[in-house]
Design a protein around this motif. Structure first.
Motif: not given
Length: 996
Positions: A140, A144, A159, A162-163, A168, A172
């Motif tokens: 994550y 970022y 991102f 990380q769904t 997160y 994300s």
């Protein structure tokens, strides 16, 4: 209180034991771990500190150091945490916690916004190395960091991975939506924003971006509804001002202007004008303009002009029209010119130009802008415009009002079929160009311009044609073409109206042409006409006094001494300030009439009244002559002694020595006479007086049978006159001189000097060569000749001319101290008014450059007291004196002097006076007065572009002091774009002011 950070996975790396209630190190350690897991970070730090001081084992010591570092990081004390982590890694480089410590250390960079540093560590760690929770953190934060650094592809991939993350997933999806939003992919962004939790961070920002998307897609009804809902639900949100703007602009687009203005005004109430969106300011500005609130419209639209698009162009148009309605033509024309030059919206451009042309004709000014060029450009770009006929008419007037007369003339000459209005414009342009050429000593070019202008008079302005004849006469007079000048002045007097204010000047100039031709009877009659005309006009006392002097001179040359004396007396009464010459001449007239006692009294009066006069040496010489006429020889010798003591290097001083020797001989003081003759020869061996003294001395000693003593004495004096001045020397020089005066050829002069390096006429030959080199622009050669002249023949009359040339070149080359010494030498030896004036002008100029203000004033006062000072030099002297007074703090007297000169802006020193007067008024807070003065300078169309530019910069300062920021900045921007000069200080002054 510091922000607490969520670092659950790192805290979990600490393990609990059963000794949690122990008062020893192990118990404090276990309690610290529990407190840390429950987010009581400060309590955890306290327990870890107690454990650290309770004799922990090495293993416990490592856990304590780790726990305290993590607790400090979670507490938000990043710098302290960074130090503890670095210390931990150094102390325990090979424990199973070391990798996590490195990640935590990168997290310190992450939380402090040092994304590049954090990313370099994250990328070096394999996501499979830490435990699962720590891997989520790593992925994550890596994504970022990539997002913040513009690595959008990597960020999107990170991102997306990380769904499904329990921690997160929401963030994300939000940041994926944000990235798509910034890329303009609104459909994808909307989909992602719709799927996030709108009630937790960062998903609570999604409604803001969804509203923006609706607005960007021109779905104004939806954007308005969403913005209104956001304003209602979160009136104090950081996004509330932007929602007010969206609501306002959406309302405006849907046609509800009152509602739009309400929202946008609320938006502006929460946002400073320099940070407000240009689109909002534009709507508010246009509304203010339509409501007649012109000042507010200008204030709101000014920041919009920075936009490089159609809205910025339109803002300039509205600002120009607002200023036009207010009557502020200068500000209006600058804004309208900018609107025209921007090429985003053709209709705005066309309208802007028409308004520009109207404003220009109403007197609007833009620094060094060419209205002619702009009008020609418009006609080329929009030949079929509905405004084209009017612009063609304005173009004619633009030729005149534009300050670039050379370009205006070129434009006029390019017209194949000029209308009567164009011909009239050309006549005036040529007249003005001729005036400027003459003011800058380009006399031959000025004559050509004036003749062209006069030739157009039958088709244009006959009165201007008549006035042009006067200028033609002036040019011819300056060129020494006196018969032609007289013809021109006579023609003017025949054709000019009796009421013309310049008739007196024409009579005066005509009289001088007769005088220069030595046609004294005609000159006398003409100067009398000047006196008669002066009595009926407001002619300067200086002109009247000078006319009386020339009348008297004419009578003197005709041997009418009594009449001459009477007119010299009238000249003195007309202008006592410059009365040295008429009083001196009046005394001479009395002497010629045999009234030597009266002559002596008058000369004494003259020397007492005008102690700095250039005629002082001549007055002493004349005084002694009259004393001799009265048989007061001893007194005469005393006067000669005063003359040679005070003015030894002048021709009058050298002549004084000769006359002293002659007087001594007449009194029988032969030995004294011989000593005096020898003094002349030894002190001034290269002078003409030395040759006379040599002849007299030779005769005296020959009569006494002492010719051998004469020969020995002459041989002992370097450069003394020799016995044999050959005829070939004389003939060779006369031939060379005749060739030079006829054609300017210098070859024969050079040959003469080569053949006769110490010839009788070598000083004059060197003077001719120095003058010729100076006039041809070869200053180095001129300086060489002049220096040779003054060093080898310092006592010749020609050396005075050499000193004048030498000083002028030294001053121009920047050798101020040497120039000052040269001019001081010239002042001490100059025999005539012309060279005394040259010396004092030089002293004044050098002293001005060296900031020797008292010396400037002294030299200026001496110059102003002389009747020989010409009009063109007078303005420089008055300016210099005023400037020196101002530098000494006498600003009131300086201002009074500058004010007298400020209207003569065709003259360099008149333009400088106008600027300094305005600057002084501004510095003293007399803003309105300063604006009037600088406006007069600008409106005068002065040809001196540097001082015109300084005037515009001062006008910008004045406008800024009155709160007119737009006008102030636009003066500077226009000046920066249009100024044709290259002076660095002008552009530095512009940039300094624009950066404030």
């Amino acid at each position: 209180m510091k922000r607490k950070l969520t670092i659950i996975s790192l805290a979990a790396a600490l393990t609990l034991s059963a000794e949690i209630n122990s008062p020893f190190a192990d118990g404090c350690l276990q309690r610290g771990i529990v407190l840390l897991r429950n987010d009581f970070t400060q309590g955890a730090i306290d327990q870890f500190d107690i454990a650290q001081h309770s004799s922990p084992t090495p293993t416990q010591d490592a856990d304590i150091a780790w726990g305290k570092a993590i607790a400090t990081l979670r507490e938000g004390n990043i710098d302290s945490a960074r130090g503890l982590l670095q210390k931990y890694i150094k102390a325990y480089p090979a424990t199973f916690q070391t990798l996590k410590a490195r990640i935590a250390l990168a997290d310190c960079d992450f939380y402090q916004g040092r994304y590049r540093e954090a990313l370099s560590v994250y990328n070096a760690i394999s996501p499979s190395a830490p435990d699962l929770a720590l891997a989520d953190d790593l992925i994550y934060r890596t994504a970022y960091c990539d997002m913040m650094l513009g690595n959008t592809s990597k960020a999107l991939a990170g991102f997306a991975a990380q769904t499904s993350s329990p921690v997160y997933a929401n963030a994300s999806r939000f940041y994926q939506g944000y990235i798509y939003y910034t890329q303009g992919e609104y459909a994808e962004a909307r989909h992602l924003f719709d799927t996030v939790d709108h009630y937790s961070s960062p998903g609570d920002q999604a409604p803001y971006f969804l509203t923006q998307i609706a607005f960007h897609e021109a779905n104004y009804d939806q954007a308005l509804a969403m913005a209104q809902r956001a304003i209602s639900e979160s009136p104090h949100s950081p996004y509330a001002p932007e929602m007010l703007r969206i609501a306002g602009e959406s309302s405006y687009q849907t046609g509800d202007t009152p509602e739009a203005i309400g929202y946008l005004q609320r938006y502006l109430d929460t946002t400073s004008i320099d940070k407000a969106e240009p689109s909002a300011l534009y709507i508010l500005g246009i509304n203010a303009y339509q409501q007649g609130e012109l000042d507010r419209a200008v204030k709101l639209l000014t920041p919009v002009t920075e936009q490089p698009d159609a809205i910025g162009q339109s803002a300039y148009l509205y600002i120009g029209q607002a200023f036009l309605q207010q009557g502020n033509m200068d500000a209006a024309i600058m804004a309208l010119e900018k609107a025209y030059r921007l090429d985003y919206d053709p209709s705005v451009r066309e309208t802007a130009f028409y308004n520009y042309a109207v404003t220009r004709m109403e007197g609007g000014r833009t620094p060094f802008g060419s209205s002619v060029a702009l009008m020609e450009d418009f006609l080329r770009t929009y030949p079929n415009s509905r405004f084209a006929p009017q612009v063609q008419e304005y173009l004619v007037t633009g030729y005149i009002t534009d300050n670039n007369y050379d370009q205006a003339l070129a434009s006029i000459n390019a017209i194949s079929r000029p209308t009567p209005a164009i011909i009239a414009a050309k006549q005036r342009v040529l007249y003005i160009l001729g005036s400027r050429d003459l003011a800058n000593n380009r006399t031959a070019q000025a004559l050509e311009r004036f003749r062209e202008s006069k030739a157009l008079a039958p088709q244009a302005d006959k009165n201007m044609g008549a006035e042009t004849e006067l200028w033609i006469g002036d040019c011819l007079y300056r060129l020494g073409r006196y018969p032609d000048a007289a013809t021109a002045f006579s023609s003017y007097l025949r054709t000019a109206p009796k009421s013309s204010p310049n008739r007196t000047i024409a009579l005066y100039d005509l009289a001088y042409t007769r005088f220069a031709q030595r046609r004294y009877n005609e000159a006398l009659a003409d100067f009398k006409k000047v006196i008669d005309a002066s009595g009926q006009s407001s002619a300067e006392p200086r002109i009247t006094a000078d006319a009386y002097c020339r009348i008297a001179d004419c009578q003197y040359y005709s041997s009418d001494f009594n009449a001459a004396a009477a007119n010299y007396d009238r000249a003195l009464s007309a202008n006592p300030a410059t009365g040295d010459y008429p009083l001196f001449q009046k005394a001479v007239m009395r002497g010629l009439s045999g009234a030597h006692a009266e002559k002596i009294d008058m000369l004494d009066q003259m020397m007492q009244t005008y102690p700095t006069s250039g005629l002082m040496a001549s007055a002493l010489l004349e005084n002694a002559e009259s004393l001799l006429a009265l048989n007061r020889s001893d007194e005469a010798l005393g006067v000669y002694s005063r003359l040679v003591a005070k003015y030894p290097a002048t021709s009058q001083g050298r002549n004084g020595y000769l006359q002293m020797a002659i007087t001594q001989m007449s009194l029988g003081h032969t030995s004294d006479a011989i000593a005096t003759y020898k003094k002349v020869i030894s002190s001034y061996p290269t002078s003409d007086e030395a040759r006379v003294a040599s002849d007299d001395l030779k005769r005296i000693l020959a009569d006494e049978g002492r010719l051998d003593q004469y020969t020995a004495f002459i041989a002992s004096v370097p450069d003394a006159p020799r016995l044999d001045t050959t005829e070939i020397d004389q003939l060779t020089f006369q031939s060379a001189e005749k060739s030079y005066l006829a054609s300017g050829a210098t070859d024969r002069l050079k040959d003469y000097i080569d053949r006769f390096p110490s010839g009788q006429h070598t000083p004059q030959a060197l003077n001719y060569l120095a003058t010729a080199s100076l006039e041809s622009g070869n200053h180095s050669e001129a300086l060489t000749y002049a220096t040779t002249l003054v060093s080898r023949f310092p006592h010749s009359e020609a050396s005075e001319e050499g000193l004048a040339i030498k000083g002028e070149i030294e001053l121009e080359s920047g050798d101020a101290e040497q120039a000052l010494a040269t001019f001081r030498t010239l002042e001490s030896c100059a025999s005539g008014a012309r060279n005394i004036q040259a010396a004092r002008l030089g002293i004044m100029r050098v002293s001005r450059d060296l900031s020797h203000h008292a010396d400037v004033i002294a030299a200026a006062d001496a110059l102003l007291s002389s009747s020989a000072l010409s009009t063109d030099r007078r303005t420089e002297v008055l300016y210099s004196r005023a400037y020196a007074l101002a530098q000494q703090g006498n600003t009131a007297q300086a201002a009074a002097e500058w004010e007298k000169l400020a209207s003569y802006t065709d003259d360099l020193y008149g333009a400088m006076s106008a600027f300094h007067l305005a600057q002084q008024q501004f510095d003293k807070g007399n803003i309105k007065q300063a604006r009037r003065t600088v406006n007069a300078l600008i409106d005068s169309n002065t040809p001196h572009q540097y001082w015109l530019a300084r005037g515009y910069i001062l006008l910008s300062d004045i406008s800024r002091s009155q709160g007119n920021t737009f006008e102030a900045d636009e003066y500077l921007k226009s000046l920066r774009e249009n100024y044709p000069g290259s002076e660095a200080d002008i552009f530095r002054m512009i940039e300094t002011r624009l950066q404030k």
